[in-house]
Design a protein around this motif. Sequence first.
Motif, PDB file in Angstrom:
ATOM      1  N   PHE A  88       0.829  -1.198   0.000  1.00 29.82           N
ATOM      2  CA  PHE A  88       0.000   0.000   0.000  1.00 29.82           C
ATOM      3  C   PHE A  88       0.872   1.261   0.000  1.00 29.82           C
ATOM      4  O   PHE A  88       0.615   2.214  -0.734  1.00 29.82           O
ATOM      5  CB  PHE A  88      -0.935   0.010   1.214  1.00 29.82           C
ATOM      6  N   VAL A  89       1.893   1.274   0.843  1.00 33.34           N
ATOM      7  CA  VAL A  89       2.809   2.421   0.877  1.00 33.34           C
ATOM      8  C   VAL A  89       3.549   2.537  -0.451  1.00 33.34           C
ATOM      9  O   VAL A  89       3.731   3.634  -0.983  1.00 33.34           O
ATOM     10  CB  VAL A  89       3.809   2.289   2.040  1.00 33.34           C
ATOM     11  N   LEU A  90       3.969   1.418  -0.996  1.00 40.34           N
ATOM     12  CA  LEU A  90       4.712   1.415  -2.254  1.00 40.34           C
ATOM     13  C   LEU A  90       3.937   2.090  -3.369  1.00 40.34           C
ATOM     14  O   LEU A  90       4.458   2.980  -4.054  1.00 40.34           O
ATOM     15  CB  LEU A  90       5.042  -0.034  -2.645  1.00 40.34           C
ATOM     16  N   VAL A  91       2.683   1.698  -3.550  1.00 44.29           N
ATOM     17  CA  VAL A  91       1.921   2.232  -4.675  1.00 44.29           C
ATOM     18  C   VAL A  91       1.549   3.695  -4.448  1.00 44.29           C
ATOM     19  O   VAL A  91       1.575   4.503  -5.388  1.00 44.29           O
ATOM     20  CB  VAL A  91       0.662   1.365  -4.936  1.00 44.29           C
ATOM     21  N   LEU A  92       1.216   4.076  -3.215  1.00 43.91           N
ATOM     22  CA  LEU A  92       0.868   5.470  -2.953  1.00 43.91           C
ATOM     23  C   LEU A  92       2.093   6.374  -3.036  1.00 43.91           C
ATOM     24  O   LEU A  92       2.007   7.506  -3.522  1.00 43.91           O
ATOM     25  CB  LEU A  92       0.183   5.600  -1.596  1.00 43.91           C
ATOM     26  N   PRO A 148       3.235  11.932 -25.709  1.00 42.54           N
ATOM     27  CA  PRO A 148       2.945  10.506 -25.544  1.00 42.54           C
ATOM     28  C   PRO A 148       3.737   9.847 -24.414  1.00 42.54           C
ATOM     29  O   PRO A 148       3.278   8.862 -23.833  1.00 42.54           O
ATOM     30  CB  PRO A 148       3.332   9.922 -26.910  1.00 42.54           C
ATOM     31  N   THR A 149       4.921  10.384 -24.103  1.00 40.16           N
ATOM     32  CA  THR A 149       5.721   9.795 -23.032  1.00 40.16           C
ATOM     33  C   THR A 149       5.011   9.935 -21.693  1.00 40.16           C
ATOM     34  O   THR A 149       5.144   9.075 -20.814  1.00 40.16           O
ATOM     35  CB  THR A 149       7.106  10.457 -22.970  1.00 40.16           C
ATOM     36  N   MET A 150       4.254  11.014 -21.511  1.00 39.83           N
ATOM     37  CA  MET A 150       3.458  11.165 -20.298  1.00 39.83           C
ATOM     38  C   MET A 150       2.421  10.049 -20.196  1.00 39.83           C
ATOM     39  O   MET A 150       2.136   9.542 -19.106  1.00 39.83           O
ATOM     40  CB  MET A 150       2.748  12.516 -20.291  1.00 39.83           C
ATOM     41  N   ALA A 151       1.862   9.669 -21.349  1.00 40.42           N
ATOM     42  CA  ALA A 151       0.882   8.591 -21.353  1.00 40.42           C
ATOM     43  C   ALA A 151       1.537   7.277 -20.946  1.00 40.42           C
ATOM     44  O   ALA A 151       0.924   6.454 -20.257  1.00 40.42           O
ATOM     45  CB  ALA A 151       0.256   8.466 -22.742  1.00 40.42           C
ATOM     46  N   VAL A 152       2.792   7.069 -21.347  1.00 42.21           N
ATOM     47  CA  VAL A 152       3.519   5.874 -20.920  1.00 42.21           C
ATOM     48  C   VAL A 152       3.682   5.883 -19.400  1.00 42.21           C
ATOM     49  O   VAL A 152       3.542   4.848 -18.738  1.00 42.21           O
ATOM     50  CB  VAL A 152       4.895   5.795 -21.607  1.00 42.21           C
ATOM     51  N   ALA A 153       4.003   7.058 -18.836  1.00 41.16           N
ATOM     52  CA  ALA A 153       4.117   7.179 -17.384  1.00 41.16           C
ATOM     53  C   ALA A 153       2.791   6.840 -16.708  1.00 41.16           C
ATOM     54  O   ALA A 153       2.761   6.144 -15.682  1.00 41.16           O
ATOM     55  CB  ALA A 153       4.558   8.590 -17.012  1.00 41.16           C
ATOM     56  N   ALA A 154       1.691   7.321 -17.279  1.00 42.89           N
ATOM     57  CA  ALA A 154       0.376   7.018 -16.717  1.00 42.89           C
ATOM     58  C   ALA A 154       0.078   5.525 -16.771  1.00 42.89           C
ATOM     59  O   ALA A 154      -0.480   4.951 -15.828  1.00 42.89           O
ATOM     60  CB  ALA A 154      -0.702   7.801 -17.476  1.00 42.89           C
ATOM     61  N   ILE A 155       0.466   4.878 -17.872  1.00 42.70           N
ATOM     62  CA  ILE A 155       0.283   3.430 -17.991  1.00 42.70           C
ATOM     63  C   ILE A 155       1.111   2.706 -16.933  1.00 42.70           C
ATOM     64  O   ILE A 155       0.673   1.703 -16.349  1.00 42.70           O
ATOM     65  CB  ILE A 155       0.669   2.960 -19.399  1.00 42.70           C
ATOM     66  N   THR A 156       2.313   3.211 -16.672  1.00 40.40           N
ATOM     67  CA  THR A 156       3.171   2.615 -15.639  1.00 40.40           C
ATOM     68  C   THR A 156       2.511   2.703 -14.267  1.00 40.40           C
ATOM     69  O   THR A 156       2.498   1.729 -13.497  1.00 40.40           O
ATOM     70  CB  THR A 156       4.533   3.315 -15.602  1.00 40.40           C
ATOM     71  N   PHE A 157       1.959   3.895 -13.951  1.00 40.72           N
ATOM     72  CA  PHE A 157       1.244   4.050 -12.680  1.00 40.72           C
ATOM     73  C   PHE A 157       0.097   3.052 -12.580  1.00 40.72           C
ATOM     74  O   PHE A 157      -0.100   2.406 -11.549  1.00 40.72           O
ATOM     75  CB  PHE A 157       0.681   5.467 -12.555  1.00 40.72           C
ATOM     76  N   LEU A 158      -0.659   2.942 -13.656  1.00 42.76           N
ATOM     77  CA  LEU A 158      -1.814   2.048 -13.669  1.00 42.76           C
ATOM     78  C   LEU A 158      -1.384   0.600 -13.499  1.00 42.76           C
ATOM     79  O   LEU A 158      -1.980  -0.157 -12.728  1.00 42.76           O
ATOM     80  CB  LEU A 158      -2.582   2.230 -14.984  1.00 42.76           C
ATOM     81  N   THR A 159      -0.323   0.205 -14.199  1.00 44.33           N
ATOM     82  CA  THR A 159       0.159  -1.175 -14.125  1.00 44.33           C
ATOM     83  C   THR A 159       0.657  -1.521 -12.726  1.00 44.33           C
ATOM     84  O   THR A 159       0.355  -2.594 -12.188  1.00 44.33           O
ATOM     85  CB  THR A 159       1.286  -1.400 -15.150  1.00 44.33           C
ATOM     86  N   VAL A 160       1.428  -0.607 -12.136  1.00 45.88           N
ATOM     87  CA  VAL A 160       1.931  -0.833 -10.776  1.00 45.88           C
ATOM     88  C   VAL A 160       0.776  -0.989  -9.802  1.00 45.88           C
ATOM     89  O   VAL A 160       0.779  -1.888  -8.940  1.00 45.88           O
ATOM     90  CB  VAL A 160       2.857   0.320 -10.347  1.00 45.88           C
ATOM     91  N   THR A 169       6.252  11.490 -11.160  1.00 46.99           N
ATOM     92  CA  THR A 169       5.174  12.473 -11.018  1.00 46.99           C
ATOM     93  C   THR A 169       5.695  13.900 -11.212  1.00 46.99           C
ATOM     94  O   THR A 169       5.044  14.720 -11.864  1.00 46.99           O
ATOM     95  CB  THR A 169       4.519  12.352  -9.634  1.00 46.99           C
ATOM     96  N   LEU A 170       6.856  14.187 -10.659  1.00 49.56           N
ATOM     97  CA  LEU A 170       7.441  15.521 -10.836  1.00 49.56           C
ATOM     98  C   LEU A 170       7.855  15.755 -12.279  1.00 49.56           C
ATOM     99  O   LEU A 170       7.708  16.877 -12.798  1.00 49.56           O
ATOM    100  CB  LEU A 170       8.650  15.691  -9.916  1.00 49.56           C
ATOM    101  N   GLN A 171       8.365  14.727 -12.939  1.00 52.36           N
ATOM    102  CA  GLN A 171       8.785  14.893 -14.324  1.00 52.36           C
ATOM    103  C   GLN A 171       7.594  15.137 -15.235  1.00 52.36           C
ATOM    104  O   GLN A 171       7.690  15.903 -16.204  1.00 52.36           O
ATOM    105  CB  GLN A 171       9.569  13.662 -14.793  1.00 52.36           C
TER     106      GLN A 171
END
Length: 257
Positions: free
Chosen positions: A183-187, A220-232, A207-209
């Motif tokens: 829980f701490v990891l993902v938040l 599009p690279t921001m979208a990759v970051a969003a996908i990473t957040f979602l996957t994690v 998130t800062l980047q």
Amino acid sequence: MSLAALLLAMPIVVVCAAALNGGRSMFFPPRDPTLARFGEFFVSEPVWTNALTNSIIVATGAATLAVLIAWPVAYLLWSTGSKLSKALAGVGSLPFAVPPIVIGVGLGFFWSFTWGLGHLWSGVISHAVLLMALPLVTISIGLQSIDRSHLDAAATMGATEQVAFRTVVLPQTVPYTISGFFFVLVLSFNEFIVIFFVSASAYSTVTLQIFNSLRNGYTPTMAVAAITFLTVSILVFAAVARWGDLPRLMGADQTRK
């Protein structure tokens, strides 16, 4: 129900598709589909790879530290129920209840006076302090689920308190400890406000980047970051559902059959 699921899924589909754009702008449907943006994010673009590395360091460090701090507090609260243990538990839970902007500003001032501002280790400690309430709750739930008769049986067989802890308490609370860690990891991985203040622009997490890159518009690279957040997030909560006691963590009454 189906309509609600569709409305929730639509933004995810758009973001996933936007990551496939071949240019530097986001379009839906994507133009000139390619996986090059994924390569930039994970491999070839130092700005993003460094941010991802920093996010992993901060998230895993904060999760580990939060669990290490929460365990003795939760155990003291469960075993003694003393005023001191209740006070420690209250102090540990307070940062999570306070608006993040308040914690962020406060920690920013604190680290500026203690020469920790802008250091990666101060980000780890800040997130551990902010999110310690999560493992404190999950570990406490795990401790409360222990049948005290097991401890009595261990004592009857001559087990010391240390042996009973190692053989009875610890094995039964492992899933709850792991759940608190996840829980701490993902938040922490997704947190922006506190890390914005304590990093002082000396380093960037993902998130800062994303925030810094908005000056050049949506890419599009921001979208990759969003996908990473979602996957994690999906992987973490799937792990909690698989190996943790998710119904009890969500507040289900386990006394009813």
